[in-house]
Motif scaffolding. Structure first.
Motif, PDB file in Angstrom:
ATOM      1  N   ASP A  65       7.588  -5.179  -0.815  1.00  0.00           N
ATOM      2  CA  ASP A  65       8.682  -4.215  -0.982  1.00  0.00           C
ATOM      3  C   ASP A  65       8.940  -3.935  -2.454  1.00  0.00           C
ATOM      4  OD1 ASP A  65       9.061  -3.929   1.747  1.00  0.00           O
ATOM      5  OD2 ASP A  65      10.798  -5.290   1.822  1.00  0.00           O
ATOM      6  N   ASP A  66       8.963  -5.010  -3.259  1.00  0.00           N
ATOM      7  CA  ASP A  66       9.189  -4.839  -4.698  1.00  0.00           C
ATOM      8  C   ASP A  66       8.082  -4.004  -5.326  1.00  0.00           C
ATOM      9  OD1 ASP A  66      11.468  -6.410  -4.451  1.00  0.00           O
ATOM     10  OD2 ASP A  66      10.573  -8.181  -5.397  1.00  0.00           O
ATOM     11  N   LEU A  67       6.836  -4.347  -5.036  1.00  0.00           N
ATOM     12  CA  LEU A  67       5.700  -3.621  -5.586  1.00  0.00           C
ATOM     13  C   LEU A  67       5.651  -2.196  -5.033  1.00  0.00           C
ATOM     14  CD1 LEU A  67       3.147  -3.680  -7.332  1.00  0.00           C
ATOM     15  CD2 LEU A  67       1.913  -4.600  -5.361  1.00  0.00           C
ATOM     16  N   GLY A  68       5.864  -2.072  -3.727  1.00  0.00           N
ATOM     17  CA  GLY A  68       5.838  -0.755  -3.093  1.00  0.00           C
ATOM     18  C   GLY A  68       6.905   0.184  -3.622  1.00  0.00           C
ATOM     19  N   GLY A  69       8.002  -0.387  -4.126  1.00  0.00           N
ATOM     20  CA  GLY A  69       9.050   0.435  -4.706  1.00  0.00           C
ATOM     21  C   GLY A  69       8.654   1.065  -6.027  1.00  0.00           C
ATOM     22  N   THR A  70       7.564   0.608  -6.618  1.00  0.00           N
ATOM     23  CA  THR A  70       7.110   1.155  -7.898  1.00  0.00           C
ATOM     24  C   THR A  70       5.856   2.019  -7.751  1.00  0.00           C
ATOM     25  OG1 THR A  70       5.647  -0.699  -8.489  1.00  0.00           O
ATOM     26  CG2 THR A  70       7.983  -0.905  -9.077  1.00  0.00           C
ATOM     27  N   ILE A  71       5.172   1.902  -6.631  1.00  0.00           N
ATOM     28  CA  ILE A  71       3.909   2.627  -6.431  1.00  0.00           C
ATOM     29  C   ILE A  71       4.108   3.737  -5.400  1.00  0.00           C
ATOM     30  CG2 ILE A  71       1.539   2.441  -5.579  1.00  0.00           C
ATOM     31  CD1 ILE A  71       1.428  -0.334  -6.779  1.00  0.00           C
ATOM     32  N   ARG A  72       3.845   4.959  -5.823  1.00  0.00           N
ATOM     33  CA  ARG A  72       3.975   6.100  -4.914  1.00  0.00           C
ATOM     34  C   ARG A  72       2.742   6.254  -4.027  1.00  0.00           C
ATOM     35  NH1 ARG A  72       6.392   9.577  -9.697  1.00  0.00           N
ATOM     36  NH2 ARG A  72       8.534   8.848  -9.557  1.00  0.00           N
ATOM     37  N   SER A  73       1.577   5.949  -4.599  1.00  0.00           N
ATOM     38  CA  SER A  73       0.333   5.996  -3.814  1.00  0.00           C
ATOM     39  C   SER A  73      -0.697   5.120  -4.505  1.00  0.00           C
ATOM     40  CB  SER A  73      -0.200   7.427  -3.682  1.00  0.00           C
ATOM     41  OG  SER A  73      -0.640   7.915  -4.932  1.00  0.00           O
ATOM     42  N   ILE A  74      -1.633   4.610  -3.715  1.00  0.00           N
ATOM     43  CA  ILE A  74      -2.730   3.804  -4.259  1.00  0.00           C
ATOM     44  C   ILE A  74      -3.945   3.983  -3.370  1.00  0.00           C
ATOM     45  CG2 ILE A  74      -2.008   1.730  -2.997  1.00  0.00           C
ATOM     46  CD1 ILE A  74      -3.058   0.086  -5.442  1.00  0.00           C
ATOM     47  N   THR A  75      -5.099   3.988  -3.997  1.00  0.00           N
ATOM     48  CA  THR A  75      -6.367   4.007  -3.278  1.00  0.00           C
ATOM     49  C   THR A  75      -7.264   2.942  -3.878  1.00  0.00           C
ATOM     50  OG1 THR A  75      -6.193   6.369  -2.826  1.00  0.00           O
ATOM     51  CG2 THR A  75      -8.396   5.383  -2.658  1.00  0.00           C
ATOM     52  N   HIS A  76      -7.640   1.966  -3.051  1.00  0.00           N
ATOM     53  CA  HIS A  76      -8.643   0.980  -3.450  1.00  0.00           C
ATOM     54  C   HIS A  76     -10.012   1.610  -3.208  1.00  0.00           C
ATOM     55  CE1 HIS A  76      -5.171  -1.674  -2.894  1.00  0.00           C
ATOM     56  NE2 HIS A  76      -5.802  -2.514  -3.712  1.00  0.00           N
ATOM     57  N   HIS A  77     -10.888   1.562  -4.189  1.00  0.00           N
ATOM     58  CA  HIS A  77     -12.219   2.170  -4.075  1.00  0.00           C
ATOM     59  C   HIS A  77     -13.128   1.210  -3.302  1.00  0.00           C
ATOM     60  CE1 HIS A  77     -10.967   4.287  -8.055  1.00  0.00           C
ATOM     61  NE2 HIS A  77     -10.366   4.803  -7.005  1.00  0.00           N
ATOM     62  N   LEU A  78     -12.976   1.214  -1.997  1.00  0.00           N
ATOM     63  CA  LEU A  78     -13.670   0.251  -1.137  1.00  0.00           C
ATOM     64  C   LEU A  78     -15.183   0.416  -1.165  1.00  0.00           C
ATOM     65  CD1 LEU A  78     -11.197   0.262   1.869  1.00  0.00           C
ATOM     66  CD2 LEU A  78     -11.382  -1.410   0.021  1.00  0.00           C
ATOM     67  N   TRP A  79     -15.657   1.599  -1.501  1.00  0.00           N
ATOM     68  CA  TRP A  79     -17.098   1.859  -1.551  1.00  0.00           C
ATOM     69  C   TRP A  79     -17.784   1.115  -2.698  1.00  0.00           C
ATOM     70  CZ3 TRP A  79     -13.223   5.349  -2.486  1.00  0.00           C
ATOM     71  CH2 TRP A  79     -13.057   5.749  -3.798  1.00  0.00           C
ATOM     72  N   SER A  80     -16.997   0.627  -3.659  1.00  0.00           N
ATOM     73  CA  SER A  80     -17.626  -0.013  -4.814  1.00  0.00           C
ATOM     74  C   SER A  80     -17.138  -1.443  -5.061  1.00  0.00           C
ATOM     75  CB  SER A  80     -17.392   0.836  -6.065  1.00  0.00           C
ATOM     76  OG  SER A  80     -16.005   0.920  -6.356  1.00  0.00           O
ATOM     77  N   VAL A  81     -16.517  -2.062  -4.067  1.00  0.00           N
ATOM     78  CA  VAL A  81     -16.045  -3.439  -4.230  1.00  0.00           C
ATOM     79  C   VAL A  81     -17.236  -4.378  -4.375  1.00  0.00           C
ATOM     80  CG1 VAL A  81     -14.865  -5.366  -3.075  1.00  0.00           C
ATOM     81  CG2 VAL A  81     -13.874  -3.079  -3.012  1.00  0.00           C
ATOM     82  N   ASN A  82     -17.138  -5.279  -5.336  1.00  0.00           N
ATOM     83  CA  ASN A  82     -18.105  -6.368  -5.465  1.00  0.00           C
ATOM     84  C   ASN A  82     -17.537  -7.566  -4.715  1.00  0.00           C
ATOM     85  OD1 ASN A  82     -20.009  -5.102  -7.218  1.00  0.00           O
ATOM     86  ND2 ASN A  82     -18.532  -5.339  -8.869  1.00  0.00           N
TER      87      ASN A  82
END
Length: 151
Positions: A65-82
């Motif tokens: 909740d605390d973190l989500g209150g500061t982030i409007r949107s996020i995308t993890h680049h799952l295609w390039s995770v090591n």
């Protein structure tokens, strides 16, 4: 999400973490309706820089909740995770993100020194995350530059 008490493969552990990322990126709810918090065991621990150590699902939910209150949107680049797989309950993932923080946008590599690169060590068993320690720069918008003379 169904919980099984059996050994897991590395691919199954990766699938749990990938589903969690997708839920987190989708405002906290997976495409199947599973809340991101439900990927965690009741007694899980979660470390996030500048927040600290959350113990148990209720504290992890507060961290989200605390973190989500500061982030409007996020995308993890799952295609390039090591993925660093150990054949045990432990695995690590290293990757990049982009998104919009309340202080401004970010994209890994733009600029090269800024936020967007992360690494997390997980412990996954019984199809639940029991431990997640996140390592990243939480200054998503890159505003904390005065304290670093090389920037």
């Amino acid at each position: 999400m169904s919980v099984a008490s059996a050994g897991m493969t590395d691919e199954q552990r990766k699938a749990v973490i990938t589903a969690y990322f997708k839920a987190f990126d989708n405002g906290g709810v997976g495409s199947d309706g599973t809340p991101a918090i439900d990927y965690f065991a009741e007694d899980a621990v979660f470390f996030f820089p500048k927040w600290g150590l959350a113990r148990g699902k209720s504290e992890i939910a507060r961290l989200f909740d605390d973190l989500g209150g500061t982030i409007r949107s996020i995308t993890h680049h799952l295609w390039s995770v090591n993925w660093i797989l150990t054949g045990t309950e432990l695995l690590a993932a290293e990757g990049t993100t982009h998104g919009e923080h309340r202080d401004g946008p970010w994209r890994a590599g733009d600029p090269e020194w800024a936020a967007g690169r992360w690494c997390t060590v997980y412990e996954v068993r019984d199809f639940l995350v029991h431990r997640a320690f996140v390592y990243l720069d939480p200054d998503y918008a890159g505003k904390d530059t005065a304290r670093y003379p090389w920037l």
